[in-house]
Scaffold this motif. Sequence first.
Motif, short mmCIF file in Angstrom:
data_model
loop_
_atom_site.label_atom_id
_atom_site.label_comp_id
_atom_site.label_asym_id
_atom_site.label_seq_id
_atom_site.Cartn_x
_atom_site.Cartn_y
_atom_site.Cartn_z
N ILE A 53 33.56 34.37 28.63
CA ILE A 53 35.09 34.73 29.11
C ILE A 53 35.56 35.07 27.65
O ILE A 53 36.32 36.12 27.87
N HIS A 111 31.05 37.51 38.27
CA HIS A 111 31.65 36.16 38.53
C HIS A 111 32.55 35.74 37.38
O HIS A 111 33.67 35.25 37.64
N LEU A 124 35.63 37.89 36.95
CA LEU A 124 36.66 37.48 37.89
C LEU A 124 37.53 36.21 37.24
O LEU A 124 38.57 35.95 37.32
N LYS A 125 36.60 35.43 36.77
CA LYS A 125 37.27 34.11 36.17
C LYS A 125 38.29 34.41 34.82
O LYS A 125 39.23 33.95 34.69
N ALA A 126 37.53 35.31 33.84
CA ALA A 126 38.14 35.66 32.68
C ALA A 126 39.70 36.21 32.75
O ALA A 126 40.47 35.76 31.94
N PHE A 127 39.78 37.21 33.89
CA PHE A 127 41.16 37.81 33.89
C PHE A 127 42.22 37.26 35.13
O PHE A 127 43.19 37.87 35.16
N HIS A 185 35.74 42.14 46.84
CA HIS A 185 36.83 41.90 45.76
C HIS A 185 37.84 42.97 45.29
O HIS A 185 38.37 42.80 44.46
N GLU A 223 27.92 27.17 41.07
CA GLU A 223 29.18 27.89 41.45
C GLU A 223 29.16 28.84 42.87
O GLU A 223 30.07 29.45 43.16
#
Lengths: 633, 298
Positions: free
Chosen positions: B13, B41, B44-47, B79, B197
């Motif tokens: 990330i 995936h 999507l988490k990072a931002f 997404h 996940e």
Amino acid sequence: MRLHADITSAEVLDYLKAQEDKTLLRFLTCGSVDDGKSTLIGRLLYDSKLLFEDQLAALNAASATGNGNDGELDLASLVDGLQAEREQGITIDVAYRYFATEKRKFIVADTPGHEQYTRNMATGASTADLAVILIDARKGVLTQTRRHSYIVHLLGIRHVVLAVNKMDLVDYAEVRFNEIVADYQAFASEIGLDGVVAIPVAALKGDNVISPGEAMPWYRGPCLLEHLEQVDVAKTAEDAPFRFPVQWVNRPNLDFRGYSGTISSGRIRSGDEVMVLPSAKTSRVTRIVTYDGDLEEASAGQAVTLELTDQVDISRGDVIATTETPPEATDQFAAHVIWMHDEPLLPERSYLLKMANQTVPAVVTELKHTVNVNTMEQLAGKTLELNEIGFCNLALDRAVAYEPYGESRDLGGFVLIDRITNQTVGAGMISFGLRRATNLVWQELHVDKIARSSMNKQRPCVLWFTGLSGSGKSTIANLVERRLHALTHRTYILDGDNVRHGLNKDLGFTDADRVENIRRVAEVSTLMVDAGLIVLVSFISPFRNERRMAREMVGDEEFLEIFVDTPLDVCEARDPKGLYEKARAGDIKNFTGIDSPYEEPERADLTVDTTALSPDAAAEFVVAMLKDRRLIE
Amino acid sequence: MLTHLQALEAESIHIMREVAAEARKPVMLYSIGKDSAVMLHLALKAFYPSRPPFPLLHVDTTWKFREMIAFRDKIVAEHGLELLVHINPQGVDQGIGPFSHGSAVHTDVMKTQALKQALDAHGFDAAFGGARRDEEKSRAKERIFSFRSKSHRWDPKNQRPELWNAYNTRINRGESIRVFPLSNWTELDIWQYIHLENIPIVPLYFAAERPVVRRDGTLIMVDDDRMPLEPGEVPETKMVRFRTLGCYPLTGAIESTAQTLPEIIQEMLVASTSEREGRVIDHDQAASMEKKKQEGYF
């Protein structure tokens, strides 16, 4: 853990569950070329059965063509990745390897032992928590061992394993082992490296790597893998004060403004009061946002997004910290610098410093001493060459929050980047701030530059004439000044030759001295511009970096670069001072155009081609530009 | 103390955010496989709560498994992501394909050249790739931020030192950086993370009855009627799955009954061949990947 083909799916789920709780250990191996680093890593991979059949087949094929291990597997060939290295039989770069046991997952950085590759070792060490230093039992502690230990220490690695390898070649003798360990401990305590664990191994045969073996019953300590599995490197990062360098401002829409980053140390709970550095404004955390839902608390190592109560102005590179013990901010500090490029470090040249998500122009203002990595001796030096280490003062363009490297790798470790090639040329570790940023107060003056220049009916600026020796810089500058004087403007000429008779008479013509020469002239020009004058600087100033530095010191709007473009052969034919002849004869060294480079401006404000224009016509062009830009009426 | 997967996730990330903050025009190479699935995936988490601030780019060779393309389009729609698809038009004009031209020419024209075309056409200055250092020896030495010249060449002897997480992202115009946020993940980490996940992956990874032929010891799936059959060659239906995904004529299947993630992981743990074994291109010559990479292959 090795599973069997008939394992049940319940067992797989148990296995997966167990895997989830594993921790990660990053370590590096270092030692001299023949100590058997790659063999040791190959042994760890081989004995923990993580080699697949096709890799084993390739390994056997490689061993058959091989380099004389008497039919033993050539374990090193597993690890030496690049083709060039396979051909030379040495490791030339940092290679990363991965393996896991039941207790831990490991990332191994295999780093080279060759002297010229110190930079790669520092690279591998920068992310490692533990170092395995190999020693050949036949050779004992070598100069290279000392060097590697020093770098390991400098890069802040607190856990060191001394692997005394090739015990099989000294008949597994306990006496020899003890002798080497005593030798090493004496040296280690000298440089302040403690917590060294010594293990006798025979990597080629496998003794004390994964399991004890039978050859050294006198050794009762853990074998290498066992130690790596057990050693507690959980730094106190989570208990240290909260530090969060802002990496990315997260603004999906007008209703949300968050700050994304990785927590460098400490922990944060929603509701906590925080301070933003370097502005020292305070605020409060309202939410800790993640994709998997908001968190009540987060701690060191986690990548999260913080939302704060107040709309404080925060940007990338700012540090959000606890209000109780916030880090200091400074624009000057002392640091150890490892030089990593063929072009030497030049004090006073402007580099870019990148640390904790921000990039700031920086210069080394003083090289206090260099360190001989073999003897730890401190020596005087003017520059740093590739793989040299020095202790320096650095000055940045603006204040940044920092911590001594010993307390934080994130807020105390930086890289230096060349502004033209963009290469990473150095790495540094902050020792302490020089605090001048907060202690030195700027004396407020009442009559300022604007007041002075309005009286003069001119806007002050620097006309920076650059070009080869004999290109006509001084001739044109003189003609420009005469015209400006006739128009009653206030001017001053700083001429390269004249300044070297006084202000800069202590400087020679090495690259380092040329940089300092330009820096001083740029400083003087800045003062004169402040006094309201139009300053004409006539200097060869061969390096783009230094002209850029001068531009930054003076200020972009007040700095006009005029390239007096005369080809080398024309200058040499003119040779008004007879210098080219002397340079060609070898009587003058480092002469620009002959044995020292001239870097032409990429975007000069004005280029004067003296093969097409007379000096008078060139001077007219310069005056016209000043009128155009409304610097004179 | 973070677990090893948490530590790897946080590192990835951090890398992605660094690119988003510093690159002028980044892109994520999306190859539809399991590594791409994990990379997406993580993006999507990072931002979050923002969407990833870059488009996905798929370099389509026209020979991908049909199920891959269907999966790609489904994920992108789910997404709401921006997807760019590039196919080398010259390659199509010349009718380049793995059967007619062999794997080396096909890979060079439809993957390597096509990738360069797409990067140049859009002017991307940073491209994420899902490569891992444990895949192959020359990858093990590549930086996370890997510099490419104007002609997309990688110079293994002139890599920028990479210390701490102070990544040097600076480049001159026309140059670019390939960024590998999964550098430190292993194949097992990828599978564990997918499991943990619940990350969707292409069904081809799971065993099913599929039509295959055996060639040079490799099981090749007959995914469409472009596949020329040798005289007397008859596709048989076998229970197979794939460990890696690419162009169907260049991707070997393995016989397997693993239909769930734990079964795949179980198979992997007792497997006796490493995953690139199934890729035909690696066998072309010793050190072939290093050569391809120098020329611009991801």
